[in-house]
Design a protein around this motif. Structure first.
Motif, PDB file in Angstrom:
ATOM      1  N   GLY A  63       0.840  -1.198   0.000  1.00  0.00           N
ATOM      2  CA  GLY A  63       0.000   0.000   0.000  1.00  0.00           C
ATOM      3  C   GLY A  63       0.875   1.248   0.000  1.00  0.00           C
ATOM      4  N   PRO A  64       0.360   2.355  -0.508  1.00  0.00           N
ATOM      5  CA  PRO A  64       1.151   3.575  -0.630  1.00  0.00           C
ATOM      6  C   PRO A  64       1.638   4.142   0.708  1.00  0.00           C
ATOM      7  N   SER A  65       0.787   4.189   1.697  1.00  0.00           N
ATOM      8  CA  SER A  65       1.194   4.728   3.003  1.00  0.00           C
ATOM      9  C   SER A  65       2.247   3.844   3.652  1.00  0.00           C
ATOM     10  N   GLU A  66       2.079   2.551   3.511  1.00  0.00           N
ATOM     11  CA  GLU A  66       3.039   1.614   4.078  1.00  0.00           C
ATOM     12  C   GLU A  66       4.396   1.724   3.381  1.00  0.00           C
ATOM     13  N   ALA A  67       4.379   1.925   2.066  1.00  0.00           N
ATOM     14  CA  ALA A  67       5.625   2.127   1.326  1.00  0.00           C
ATOM     15  C   ALA A  67       6.323   3.401   1.811  1.00  0.00           C
ATOM     16  N   SER A  68       5.542   4.446   2.013  1.00  0.00           N
ATOM     17  CA  SER A  68       6.096   5.703   2.519  1.00  0.00           C
ATOM     18  C   SER A  68       6.687   5.514   3.908  1.00  0.00           C
ATOM     19  N   TRP A  69       6.003   4.784   4.755  1.00  0.00           N
ATOM     20  CA  TRP A  69       6.484   4.510   6.113  1.00  0.00           C
ATOM     21  C   TRP A  69       7.837   3.809   6.074  1.00  0.00           C
ATOM     22  N   LEU A  70       7.952   2.788   5.243  1.00  0.00           N
ATOM     23  CA  LEU A  70       9.209   2.055   5.133  1.00  0.00           C
ATOM     24  C   LEU A  70      10.329   2.987   4.668  1.00  0.00           C
ATOM     25  N   SER A  71      10.041   3.810   3.674  1.00  0.00           N
ATOM     26  CA  SER A  71      11.051   4.721   3.142  1.00  0.00           C
ATOM     27  C   SER A  71      11.501   5.735   4.197  1.00  0.00           C
ATOM     28  N   ILE A  72      10.550   6.291   4.924  1.00  0.00           N
ATOM     29  CA  ILE A  72      10.884   7.271   5.975  1.00  0.00           C
ATOM     30  C   ILE A  72      11.720   6.618   7.067  1.00  0.00           C
ATOM     31  N   LEU A  73      11.399   5.388   7.427  1.00  0.00           N
ATOM     32  CA  LEU A  73      12.181   4.689   8.459  1.00  0.00           C
ATOM     33  C   LEU A  73      13.627   4.499   8.004  1.00  0.00           C
ATOM     34  N   ALA A  74      13.825   4.139   6.741  1.00  0.00           N
ATOM     35  CA  ALA A  74      15.188   3.963   6.237  1.00  0.00           C
ATOM     36  C   ALA A  74      15.943   5.288   6.252  1.00  0.00           C
ATOM     37  N   THR A  75      15.270   6.368   5.850  1.00  0.00           N
ATOM     38  CA  THR A  75      15.891   7.688   5.878  1.00  0.00           C
ATOM     39  C   THR A  75      16.274   8.067   7.304  1.00  0.00           C
ATOM     40  N   ALA A 113      17.861   6.944  18.426  1.00  0.00           N
ATOM     41  CA  ALA A 113      16.966   7.136  17.281  1.00  0.00           C
ATOM     42  C   ALA A 113      17.285   6.141  16.167  1.00  0.00           C
ATOM     43  N   ALA A 114      18.577   5.927  15.912  1.00  0.00           N
ATOM     44  CA  ALA A 114      18.970   4.981  14.860  1.00  0.00           C
ATOM     45  C   ALA A 114      18.543   3.562  15.210  1.00  0.00           C
ATOM     46  N   LEU A 115      18.739   3.184  16.461  1.00  0.00           N
ATOM     47  CA  LEU A 115      18.346   1.831  16.886  1.00  0.00           C
ATOM     48  C   LEU A 115      16.831   1.648  16.830  1.00  0.00           C
ATOM     49  N   THR A 116      16.098   2.654  17.282  1.00  0.00           N
ATOM     50  CA  THR A 116      14.635   2.565  17.282  1.00  0.00           C
ATOM     51  C   THR A 116      14.097   2.521  15.849  1.00  0.00           C
ATOM     52  N   ALA A 117      14.552   3.452  15.019  1.00  0.00           N
ATOM     53  CA  ALA A 117      14.085   3.472  13.629  1.00  0.00           C
ATOM     54  C   ALA A 117      14.546   2.222  12.886  1.00  0.00           C
ATOM     55  N   GLY A 118      15.772   1.762  13.169  1.00  0.00           N
ATOM     56  CA  GLY A 118      16.276   0.548  12.528  1.00  0.00           C
ATOM     57  C   GLY A 118      15.470  -0.681  12.904  1.00  0.00           C
ATOM     58  N   ALA A 119      15.091  -0.774  14.172  1.00  0.00           N
ATOM     59  CA  ALA A 119      14.260  -1.902  14.610  1.00  0.00           C
ATOM     60  C   ALA A 119      12.890  -1.845  13.932  1.00  0.00           C
ATOM     61  N   ALA A 120      12.317  -0.651  13.862  1.00  0.00           N
ATOM     62  CA  ALA A 120      11.020  -0.506  13.188  1.00  0.00           C
ATOM     63  C   ALA A 120      11.148  -0.838  11.702  1.00  0.00           C
ATOM     64  N   LEU A 121      12.266  -0.448  11.091  1.00  0.00           N
ATOM     65  CA  LEU A 121      12.506  -0.775   9.683  1.00  0.00           C
ATOM     66  C   LEU A 121      12.605  -2.281   9.489  1.00  0.00           C
ATOM     67  N   ARG A 165       9.696  -7.135   7.108  1.00  0.00           N
ATOM     68  CA  ARG A 165       9.468  -8.589   7.175  1.00  0.00           C
ATOM     69  C   ARG A 165       8.582  -9.037   6.022  1.00  0.00           C
ATOM     70  N   GLY A 166       8.996 -10.101   5.369  1.00  0.00           N
ATOM     71  CA  GLY A 166       8.239 -10.654   4.255  1.00  0.00           C
ATOM     72  C   GLY A 166       8.534  -9.995   2.913  1.00  0.00           C
ATOM     73  N   LEU A 167       9.436  -9.032   2.911  1.00  0.00           N
ATOM     74  CA  LEU A 167       9.820  -8.359   1.664  1.00  0.00           C
ATOM     75  C   LEU A 167      11.262  -8.704   1.327  1.00  0.00           C
ATOM     76  N   PRO A 168      11.638  -8.592   0.058  1.00  0.00           N
ATOM     77  CA  PRO A 168      13.061  -8.745  -0.260  1.00  0.00           C
ATOM     78  C   PRO A 168      13.874  -7.712   0.539  1.00  0.00           C
ATOM     79  N   PRO A 169      15.002  -8.121   1.107  1.00  0.00           N
ATOM     80  CA  PRO A 169      15.754  -7.244   2.004  1.00  0.00           C
ATOM     81  C   PRO A 169      16.218  -5.928   1.379  1.00  0.00           C
ATOM     82  N   TYR A 170      16.423  -5.905   0.049  1.00  0.00           N
ATOM     83  CA  TYR A 170      16.920  -4.676  -0.564  1.00  0.00           C
ATOM     84  C   TYR A 170      15.927  -3.514  -0.448  1.00  0.00           C
ATOM     85  N   TYR A 171      14.669  -3.790  -0.169  1.00  0.00           N
ATOM     86  CA  TYR A 171      13.713  -2.693   0.005  1.00  0.00           C
ATOM     87  C   TYR A 171      14.029  -1.843   1.233  1.00  0.00           C
ATOM     88  N   ALA A 172      14.847  -2.360   2.131  1.00  0.00           N
ATOM     89  CA  ALA A 172      15.216  -1.598   3.326  1.00  0.00           C
ATOM     90  C   ALA A 172      16.048  -0.365   2.987  1.00  0.00           C
TER      91      ALA A 172
END
Length: 173
Positions: free
Chosen positions: A32-44, A77-85, A90-97
């Motif tokens: 979903g679009p919001s979920e994709a955005s969430w993942l991207s923001i977490l990586a940033t 912040a890095a540990l928290t965001a990294g854990a959330a990322l 989960r369930g996606l190819p790892p390169y999406y991180a």
């Protein structure tokens, strides 16, 4: 010629933005679009917090107010965001991180390059890079997208954008 390196860097940032766009499209289909955005923001957020923590642990001072002048804040912040990322991917190819790293490159690139070459030249070069990258990714149907073959018209459009970068830069500068 002194602007050549920053312009090439901006073009490269644009290529990365095209990759990020393809990845976000695939993530949007999968989650979903919001979920994709969430993942991207977490990586940033993870990467930026790690960079700032690293700088602070090396003894550099950041131009940020307390408590953001302490490494432990960014380490946390890095540990928290990294854990959330990690949980989000989960369930996606790892390169999406790494999706959000392309956005981080744009943000840091803008802050670094714009003072040297200006907003218009930075954006024209990144947009040209985005289109060149998008044409290449469309040609192969990257990230599960529909194949959009190159055509003379599409190549001509990209060439016009590159001419636009030269025009925005101005000749002899």
């Amino acid at each position: 010629m002194s602007n050549l390196l920053p312009i090439l860097a901006a073009l490269t940032i644009g290529l990365g933005a095209a990759v990020q766009t393809g990845m976000l499209g695939a993530l949007g289909r999968a989650r979903g679009p919001s979920e994709a955005s969430w993942l991207s923001i977490l990586a940033t957020a993870t990467a930026l917090a790690a960079i700032l923590a690293y700088r602070l642990t090396r003894g550099e001072a950041l131009a940020l107010p307390a408590p953001f002048d302490r490494a432990f804040v960014f380490i946390g912040a890095a540990l928290t965001a990294g854990a959330a990322l990690a949980l989000t991917t989960r369930g996606l190819p790892p390169y999406y991180a790494i999706t959000g790293l392309f956005g981080l490159a744009f943000i840091i690139g803008a802050a670094t390059i714009v003072p040297r070459i200006g907003i218009a030249l930075f954006l024209s070069a990144t947009i040209a890079g985005q289109l060149l990258g998008a044409l290449a990714l469309d040609q192969i149907g990257a990230f599960g997208g529909a194949v959009q073959p190159l055509s003379p018209l599409r190549v001509g459009g990209a060439a016009l954008l590159l001419v636009g970068v030269v025009m925005v830069r101005g000749l002899g500068r």
